[in-house]
Design an enzyme around this catalytic site. Structure first.
Site, PDB file in Angstrom:
ATOM      1  CG  ASN A   1      16.272  -8.186   0.385  1.00  0.00           C
ATOM      2  OD1 ASN A   1      17.106  -9.033   0.050  1.00  0.00           O
ATOM      3  ND2 ASN A   1      15.287  -7.783  -0.410  1.00  0.00           N
TER       4      ASN A   1
ATOM      5  CE  LYS B   1      16.631  -4.957  -2.347  1.00  0.00           C
ATOM      6  NZ  LYS B   1      16.029  -3.806  -3.022  1.00  0.00           N
TER       7      LYS B   1
ATOM      8  CG  HIS C   1      11.608  -7.792  -3.221  1.00  0.00           C
ATOM      9  ND1 HIS C   1      11.938  -6.951  -4.264  1.00  0.00           N
ATOM     10  CD2 HIS C   1      12.039  -7.194  -2.095  1.00  0.00           C
ATOM     11  CE1 HIS C   1      12.564  -5.887  -3.769  1.00  0.00           C
ATOM     12  NE2 HIS C   1      12.631  -6.008  -2.457  1.00  0.00           N
TER      13      HIS C   1
ATOM     14  CD  GLU D   1      14.861  -5.476  -5.955  1.00  0.00           C
ATOM     15  OE1 GLU D   1      15.439  -6.418  -5.402  1.00  0.00           O
ATOM     16  OE2 GLU D   1      14.966  -4.287  -5.559  1.00  0.00           O
TER      17      GLU D   1
ATOM     18  CD  GLU E   1      10.375  -3.934   0.273  1.00  0.00           C
ATOM     19  OE1 GLU E   1      11.268  -3.665   1.075  1.00  0.00           O
ATOM     20  OE2 GLU E   1      10.574  -4.579  -0.765  1.00  0.00           O
TER      21      GLU E   1
ATOM     22  N   GLY F   1      15.423   1.526  -3.459  1.00  0.00           N
ATOM     23  CA  GLY F   1      16.737   1.798  -4.041  1.00  0.00           C
ATOM     24  C   GLY F   1      16.861   3.155  -4.709  1.00  0.00           C
TER      25      GLY F   1
ATOM     26  CB  SER G   1      14.903   4.933   0.178  1.00  0.00           C
ATOM     27  OG  SER G   1      15.071   4.628  -1.199  1.00  0.00           O
TER      28      SER G   1
HETATM   29  P1  13P Z   1      16.370  -0.216  -0.335  1.00  0.00           P
HETATM   30  O1  13P Z   1      16.414  -0.121   1.175  1.00  0.00           O
HETATM   31  O2  13P Z   1      17.715  -0.357  -0.950  1.00  0.00           O
HETATM   32  O3  13P Z   1      15.528   0.851  -0.933  1.00  0.00           O
HETATM   33  O4  13P Z   1      15.616  -1.623  -0.663  1.00  0.00           O
HETATM   34  C1  13P Z   1      14.413  -1.890  -0.064  1.00  0.00           C
HETATM   35  C2  13P Z   1      14.037  -3.289  -0.379  1.00  0.00           C
HETATM   36  O5  13P Z   1      13.718  -3.605  -1.510  1.00  0.00           O
HETATM   37  C3  13P Z   1      14.071  -4.261   0.711  1.00  0.00           C
HETATM   38  O6  13P Z   1      13.483  -5.469   0.348  1.00  0.00           O
END
Ligand code: 13P
Length: 257
Positions: free
Chosen positions: A9, A11, A95, A97, A167, A173, A212
């Site tokens: 992903n 982002k 997600h 976010e 997640e 992150g 992560s």
């Molecule tokens: P990270 O791998 O940067 O922690 O992000 C995970 C994520 O949100 C994947 O959708």
């Protein structure tokens, strides 16, 4: 046996050069990969470009969002039919976010799930608890609640050929991934929750972990019986690292057969 699935992903990252560079390296590194499904989900504006670079490779195209309508007067949106049209396969919805920054509710995510099913795209339904919910022992209740929103509205059959990505929000992150044994416990719970409604679907559904994930911890996750793959954020922006994660996934899961 479920085939592992690794999705990158991206982002809100990338540009034309990065799309070209990352895909060129990934294609090369993953030329002979077997027994692992792989996809990348670049930003919407680069999907068609990415698809052209992916042509003839085993790497599938994913997207990070979809609108709840198929067409019409919805300025700025991208429909499931359009994603299908340009050759996307896996679509990330729910997600954290988007739940946080765009105030997306479970009801809204149900609509996205439903529209994807109408055009045979694969929803990657992200679920997971925040840090406070984790600390107060609500992880399983939150996951069940987010899955039940789909179950109650669309029924268990909607989960055929879909992906759930667990997640935990506090692990995204942050460099602070969840403990693999803990994640296995949550994944087992998710699978048994689905099994209450349909045992065949519970055995077939792909449950990814995200938060992560990197080269050093990915194997510890994938040795767990109910962790079928990973949804990778930051580490998917380094082509060699992402390719290595895919290779590890294929090797670890092949040993479990
Ligand atoms: P990270 O791998 O940067 O922690 O992000 C995970 C994520 O949100 C994947 O959708």
């Amino acid at each position: 046996m479920r085939c592992p699935l690794v999705i990158g992903n991206w982002k809100l990252n990338g540009n034309k050069r990065i799309v070209s560079d990352l895909i060129t390296i990934m294609r090369n590194e993953l030329r002979s990969i077997v027994n692992c499904n792989v996809a990348i989900a670049p930003p919407m504006i680069y999907l068609a470009l990415a698809k052209s670079y992916l042509e003839g490779s085993q790497i599938a195209l994913g997207a990070q969002n979809v609108d709840i309508h198929l067409s019409g007067a919805y300025t700025g949106e991208i429909s499931a039919e359009m994603l299908k049209d340009i050759g996307a396969k896996y679509i990330i919805i729910g997600h954290s976010e988007r739940r946080t920054y765009h105030k997306e509710s479970d009801e809204f995510i149900v609509k996205k799930f439903a529209i994807l099913k109408t055009v045979d795209l694969i929803p990657v339904l992200c679920i997971g608890e925040n840090e406070a919910e984790n600390k107060s022992g609500q992880t399983e209740a939150i996951c069940a609640f987010q899955i039940d929103a789909i179950l109650d509205n669309l029924g268990i059959k909607a989960f055929e050929n879909t992906v759930i990505a667990y997640e935990p929000i506090w692990a995204i992150g942050t460099g602070k991934s969840a403990e693999p044994e803990q994640v296995q416990k949550v994944h087992k719970f998710i699978r048994s929750h689905i099994a209450k409604y349909n045992s065949a679907i519970s055995k077939q559904i792909i449950i990814q972990y995200g938060g992560s994930v990197n080269i050093t911890n990915v194997a510890e996750f994938l040795v767990q019986a109910d962790i079928d793959g990973v949804l990778v954020g930051g580490a998917s922006l380094k082509a060699e690292v992402f390719a290595e994660i895919v290779k590890i996934a294929a090797t670890v899961k092949a040993k479990q057969v």
